[in-house]
Design an enzyme around this catalytic site. Sequence first.
Site, PDB file in Angstrom:
ATOM      1  N   ASP A   6       0.834  -1.179   0.258  1.00  0.00           N
ATOM      2  CA  ASP A   6      -0.246   0.221   0.364  1.00  0.00           C
ATOM      3  C   ASP A   6       0.612   0.720  -0.036  1.00  0.00           C
ATOM      4  OD1 ASP A   6      -2.234  -1.736   0.259  1.00  0.00           O
ATOM      5  OD2 ASP A   6      -2.547  -1.437   2.387  1.00  0.00           O
TER       6      ASP A   6
ATOM      7  N   LYS B 115      -6.725  -5.243  -3.058  1.00  0.00           N
ATOM      8  CA  LYS B 115      -7.289  -5.680  -2.193  1.00  0.00           C
ATOM      9  C   LYS B 115      -8.272  -4.538  -1.238  1.00  0.00           C
ATOM     10  CE  LYS B 115      -3.556  -4.330   1.267  1.00  0.00           C
ATOM     11  NZ  LYS B 115      -4.600  -3.504   2.095  1.00  0.00           N
TER      12      LYS B 115
ATOM     13  N   CYS C 205      -2.233  -2.346   7.576  1.00  0.00           N
ATOM     14  CA  CYS C 205      -1.858  -3.564   6.505  1.00  0.00           C
ATOM     15  C   CYS C 205      -0.800  -4.577   6.752  1.00  0.00           C
ATOM     16  CB  CYS C 205      -2.497  -2.122   5.263  1.00  0.00           C
ATOM     17  SG  CYS C 205      -3.448  -1.785   5.092  1.00  0.00           S
TER      18      CYS C 205
END
Length: 222
Positions: free
Chosen positions: A24, A129, A162
Amino acid sequence: MPVFDAQPFALPFRPETTALIVIDMQRDFAEPGGFGESLGNDVSRVGAIVPTVRRLLDGFRAAGLPIIHTMECHRPDLSDCPPAKRDRGDPALRIGDAGPMGRILIAGEPGTAILDELAPLPGEIVIEKPGKGAFHATDLDDRLDTMGAETLVFAGVTTEVCVQTTMREANDRGYHCLLAEDATESYFPHFKAATLEMIIAQGAIVGWTATTDGIVDALADR
Ligand code: TIU
């Protein structure tokens, strides 16, 4: 077998079954006007690790080992974003709202893109995702199974959300998980410190940590 100089103890690895997962590293978490800032965070902390993440990417690229990039994002119709997620955190801009970099955390919007310096190269895998963990509602496990991965090196943001969620999902699936401690960051320094501490506690019960230099050196020395 080569080893990573890791904590709480050295981690042997087979290069041919080792992959890098960069979590990310998107504008939405690193730049003003994105999701991270809308939650009230100082996003400059994320920008500071970009050169280190790049060194790790370059080390894996030089070694010819697989690289996976993840992106937290949702479909434009929000069909993969449960209301419980969209309403959480009391953000100034919610997922799907229009912001200065386009709709927040929506696939294909400018703000959702991976930072230019860390952009995936042709042949590298990109996983979009909808969850905090990268295994939920994605084909990541199938991809890793196909490539025969055993050891996963992690970088990216945020350490305690995450990254840690994905590491724990991977640990439960039987992968050896190593976090590059200086190639990950949190908006809260004490959350990062606590996460590193809990990862290496209890004999690496959920993984290992190592420095980016140590990881890149081990890849180059093998
Ligand atoms: N808010 C926060 O710390 N993180 C996220 O919302 N997503 C990721 O960690 N990528």
